[in-house]
Structure formats: structure tokens, C-alpha cells
Design an enzyme around this catalytic site. Sequence first.
Site, PDB file in Angstrom:
ATOM      1  N   ASP A 123      27.564  42.893  47.781  1.00  0.00           N
ATOM      2  CA  ASP A 123      26.458  43.906  46.985  1.00  0.00           C
ATOM      3  C   ASP A 123      27.321  44.903  46.185  1.00  0.00           C
ATOM      4  O   ASP A 123      28.342  45.534  46.909  1.00  0.00           O
ATOM      5  CB  ASP A 123      25.575  44.224  47.961  1.00  0.00           C
ATOM      6  CG  ASP A 123      24.321  44.906  47.306  1.00  0.00           C
ATOM      7  OD1 ASP A 123      23.427  44.332  47.173  1.00  0.00           O
ATOM      8  OD2 ASP A 123      24.631  46.313  46.970  1.00  0.00           O
ATOM      9  N   LEU A 124      26.988  44.954  44.908  1.00  0.00           N
ATOM     10  CA  LEU A 124      27.689  46.027  44.335  1.00  0.00           C
ATOM     11  C   LEU A 124      27.324  47.493  44.611  1.00  0.00           C
ATOM     12  O   LEU A 124      25.960  47.625  44.686  1.00  0.00           O
ATOM     13  CB  LEU A 124      27.370  45.800  42.675  1.00  0.00           C
ATOM     14  CG  LEU A 124      27.918  44.488  42.210  1.00  0.00           C
ATOM     15  CD1 LEU A 124      27.490  44.291  40.515  1.00  0.00           C
ATOM     16  CD2 LEU A 124      29.082  43.784  42.463  1.00  0.00           C
ATOM     17  N   ASP A 158      22.217  42.453  41.981  1.00  0.00           N
ATOM     18  CA  ASP A 158      23.527  42.880  42.193  1.00  0.00           C
ATOM     19  C   ASP A 158      24.199  42.012  43.272  1.00  0.00           C
ATOM     20  O   ASP A 158      25.083  42.827  43.771  1.00  0.00           O
ATOM     21  CB  ASP A 158      23.942  44.321  41.781  1.00  0.00           C
ATOM     22  CG  ASP A 158      23.450  45.065  42.972  1.00  0.00           C
ATOM     23  OD1 ASP A 158      22.437  44.511  43.616  1.00  0.00           O
ATOM     24  OD2 ASP A 158      23.635  46.280  43.084  1.00  0.00           O
TER      25      ASP A 158
END
Length: 658
Positions: free
Chosen positions: A261-262, A304
Site C-alpha cells: 500500500d502506498l 494504491d
Amino acid sequence: MSFSDRSLKAIGDHPLAVAQLLQLRRQLPWVYGVLVLSSLQLAYTHFGIAPHFLTIIVPAVLISAALWRLAAWLRPLSAAAMTEAGASRVLKRASILGSAVALTFGSWAMALGDYGDAYLQSHVAVFIGVTLLGCMFCLIHLPRAASLGSISVLVPALGFRWWADNPVLMAIALNVALVAAVVVKVLRDSQHLFTDLVRSRDALHVERQQAERLNNENQQLAYTDPLTGLRNRRWFFGKLEELLAARAEAQGPPFCVAVLDLDRFKPINDTYGHVCGDSLLRAIGCRLASTVDDQLLIARLGGDEFGVLFDGPRDAAERAITALCEDIHAPVLLGEVTARVGCSAGIAVFPDAGATAHQLFDRSDYALYHAKSHRRGHCAVFSHEHEAIIRHEKEIETLLLSADLATEIDVYFQPIFDTRTMTVSSVEALARWHSPVLGPVTADRLIGAAERVGSINTITMLLFEKALQRFRLLPRTISMSFNLSGKDLSSVETMQALVRQVIASGVAPQRIIFEVTETALVSDFEMARQVLERLRGLGMRTSLDDFGTGYSSLATLHELPLDMLKVDRSFAAGIGTASGRKLVTAIRNLAQSLALECTMEGIETERQLLDASLIGYRYAQGYLLGRPMTVDDLLMTIPDVLGAPVPGSSATLGRFAA
Ligand code: C2E
Ligand code: CA
Ligand code: CA
């Protein structure tokens, strides 16, 4: 099985000429076999009557030649290696040779026709007729050879018999000629049928190939993420199921499921716009795609979030995924802006973490959540401790749903001091849940569980109501901080209810400070900004909680309608070191430049209190100054504190206003 099915099976996938040749190979040995046997019989019946040359030498040569051809046709042949042109050549040769064979054997038989009585002559006629018809049937797939053969035998035979002027033999010859003509027609028809069959098979094949290609293209599209070109969520779960089935069956080695996960993607998306956000995701997708190999498969799960399947043990997976996070962390140029996002990851190892796709994914997601809340920017592997936490969380959730919250939850107050005057300037309302089954449950756990089961809004309203009731007992110079969850901020009804409660309580709005954490802002930054603005518009104050633990940037702080900043207690713990002190000073300067009041949380020692106040922190909160307590305890403690100087400070505490 129908005729066409049988024929289709026989011709397989070969081109027409090859299929014909294969059929012919099956039949020609019989043709030569029939010829050899019939010739032996004819030579035998004429032996001693016709000259030896015709009953021994000629048949010996003809039969040897026929046996040689028979052996040649029985030799194995690789149909796969045969080209259509090659097969056509062989067919042409066979057709010419077939006519020559028919002519030679026919001429020999006719030569024998000059000898013997009427029986022997009839044998010759029958030999010619039956042999010819037999050969023609066997040459069903070579109608040209069959026609040529029949013409080359019948024309001389008829001519000869005509000339011989024997009416019976003539009738037999004409009979055979008629049947041969019909046979030629039948052969031609069935040859057309065969050709049509092969052609329709070829057409079917082409159609099937086209359908297959279309199907492949559709599948490709259905499994591809249109933005990044990576595989998508559907593909990811399909592949995971596939891998699981293979491993479970063979009790194969471990493999890992990871979720990436960004970090900080949301603010970039919000700040620079969705076009930039998309470009960023595309650039990251490109980087990730270049690392895909047989061992490492990557898909975009949505937003994301990326999913990784790593075919290998835990340590290797950790190394590979850490490398991926580093790749993602490298700066991306978006027009004139250089963006840099972080990446956190959670890994679940099969079979330790679970045996189903659902379990493995959930657990990698949990490990990710753990990484995000404890070690942002790193990767965490799901462990047995996580499992125990999950079980406990589930238990809390279940009990929370059936709890009598109105009696079981309450609010404690922790004092916040003004470091200049060392008086209590405000109190922070902190939730407390005393469960009859679990005993005291920490505020973090209560709020987390309430957020997960969806009862956070109700609990917030209940807590706020209790907080206001108790808070009214405190002196008017004191304000109250109240914590809001991200889900409260995004619920218009909840926020309106909270405002109504303030108005109904009669407490001056200026005495209420709503605290929000950065994580609460992440889900919908713009909405949160508007809510905070409205609260301020109504006279209430806003404060950013736990500053320094998330990714707050100058931009975030600048854009938010805030009055205060609460620096996370991890900074108080490090304030004694030179670097910690520098950091804390920098934050204070930043807050000052944005006209924000600053509170240092987690003050546990006199030294920390002194440092914080010397650096310029106007407010301080921590166990040294007072733990969270009931309002009654607080009211009792305040006079005590008033009587004695606060440890580590020379300042005296002012009296509370009535
Ligand atoms: P927070 O808002 O940062 O609250 C401060 C937490 O730090 C409190 O924990 C407090 O007991 C603890 N604390 C205060 N001084 C010290 C210290 O000197 N040392 C240490 N180690 N800890 C100190 P608590 O009450 O367990 O609350 C934990 C978190 O739960 C809060 O962190 C807040 O984020 C959340 N929370 C508490 N009550 C509520 C609530 O009513 N609503 C919402 N949404 N969240 C709440
Ligand atoms: Ca707080
Ligand atoms: Ca805090």
C-alpha cells in the site's frame, strides 16, 4: 460414430493431400495383395496350357514387382513431417503407377486369354473384371488412378474381345465396363465428399482458432488493470486459488501473499489532481512490471494497493518485497513536480498463515495494517502474535455489539497544563470501557473495534454527551479536548449531532477543542477540511493530534483550518538527545510560523517538562502532570496540585476561576 465423424478422425488435422495419402496407404497394400493372389490363381489355372513364359516368368516378374510395391507402402511414414506438396507428388506417382500396374496385369491376363477352353477364358475375363473392380474400390481416394486404371485395362480388353468376337466374353467385358463406369462415378462422388469434409474441417479449424484468439484477447482484457497494464484483482485471486490448489495437492513448499500500500499517495492525489495521481500510479506500475518473473507476480488490487504472489520462503519474500518498496520510493517526475511516495507491505506465508485464499489475503492485509500503524514504510510478516491480536479483536467486537454501552463506557479526563503558568488550561476527554466480561478495555481497542463494526458514530455521540455532562463540573477557564475518529468527520449527521450537543449543553463553543489525527484526515481530506472549517466557524477549536507519526507535511498543515498541534509522545521521549531536541525545536518553529499553539504529549519526567517549556511548548500533557482520571478524582486532585509547586517548574499554579 457417424461416417463423417469416422472420416474426420481418420484424416486428423492433416492437409487434404496428406489425408488422402494416408487413406491410400491404408488401402493400397490390399490392392497389391488381391493382385498377387489372383495372379497366382490365374497362372496356376493356365499352367501347362499356356507357355511357361506366360505362366511362370511373366507372373513371377509381375508378382515380385507387386510384392515390392506392397512392401514399399507398408514402410512406416511420419505424417507430421509430410508437406502437402510432397504428398501431392506421391499421389501423382501412385496414380501413374496404378494405371501402369493395371495395364501390365491386364495385358498379361489378355495374353493368357488366347489359351485354354471357354472356362479358362472366362477365368481371364473374371480376373480382369474382379481384379479391376477390387482395385478401383481400394483406390477410392485416388479416383484419377481408378479411372486411368480402368480405361487402360478396359479399352484394350474390350477392343481385344471385340476383335475376338466371342459374344459371351464380349458380354462379360461390357458388363464389367458398365459396373466400372458406375464405380468410377461413385468414387468421384465420394472423393468430392471427402474433399468437402476436409475443407469444412479446415474452415472449422480456422473459425475455432479465431474464436480462441478472441477469447484469449477477452480474457487478457478481463484480467488486466487498464491504468497500469498490470494484472488486476480478479487475476490475482484466480492465480492465488490456482497456486493454493497445486500446493495443497502436492503438499508443496511455502509461498507468500503480500499486499503493498502506498504511503502519502492520497495527499499527492488530492494536492496535484487525479491526472497526476494516475501518472504516478502508471509510473509505479511500470517499475513493478519490470520486476515480475516466474517467482514474483504482481497485480494492482485497486486504488494504491498492489498484490504480490511470491513463490518462495518467507526470508526471500521479505527481501524481494523490501526491494519493491525501495523501487516504489524512488522519486517520480510528474511534469514539473517530483513526487515521492512510500510503501508499506504485509506478508502472509502459506501454509503457516492460512490455507485459503481468503485467510491468506486477510492476514497479509492485517500485517499491512500492522506495518502502517507501527512501522510505516516497512514490511511486516503475519505472525502468531498477530493471530492472538486478531482473536482478541474479534472478541471485543462481538462483546461491543451486545454491550450496554450507556452504563459500561465512560469518559476520563487528563489535564493539559500551560507551561508558562503551570495551570490546567484544558483537559482531554478519553474514552474508557469497563466490560463485565473483559474488564477494562483500552481506548485504542474500543475505538478500533467500534470503527470496524460500524458503531463508532453512536459511541462518539454517547461519549461526547457524557464528556459534556462531566465537563460542566469543571471551572470555566478550562477547555475540553475531544477526539474524533475519521469516520465521525465523514458523517454529516454525527457532526451535526455533536454541534447540537454543544449548543444544548450551554458550554461556550470556545471551550471545545476537537482533536483529529492525520490518519483520520487521510480518507477524505477535502471533506475533513470543510468540517473543521465549519466547526471553527461556530467558534470551536481544532487540533491536529499525534503530529509526527504520520506523513504531515507543511502543505497539509498549511491547508488545514487548525488552531493547535499536539506533538506525539514519542518526541517527548527523545527530547533529551541533541537530535531529538533539534527535531522538537523545528516542529515548534513550524507551528509558530503557522500560528498554531503547540502541546507536547507524553511528558513523564521533570526533565522533559523543563525541556519542552524551555523550547517554547506552551502546553504539556503527560503522566507526570496527571493521568487520565474521573472527573471526581480530577476535582479532588486539582486543589492538591494547587497547593504545591509542579515538579521541575518554578512557576506557581494559578487558581481556577469559579
Ligand atoms: P491520544 O488522543 O493521543 O490520547 C492520549 C493517550 O496517551 C491516552 O491514552 C493517554 O492515556 C496516553 N498518555 C497520556 N499521557 C501519557 C504519558 O505520559 N505516557 C504515556 N505512555 N501515555 C500517555 P488512551 O486513553 O489509552 O487513549 C489512546 C488513544 O485512543 C487516544 O490517543 C485517542 O487516539 C484514542 N481515544 C481515546 N478516547 C477517544 C475517544 O473518545 N474518541 C476517539 N475517537 N478516540 C479516542
Ligand atoms: Ca488526542
Ligand atoms: Ca495524541
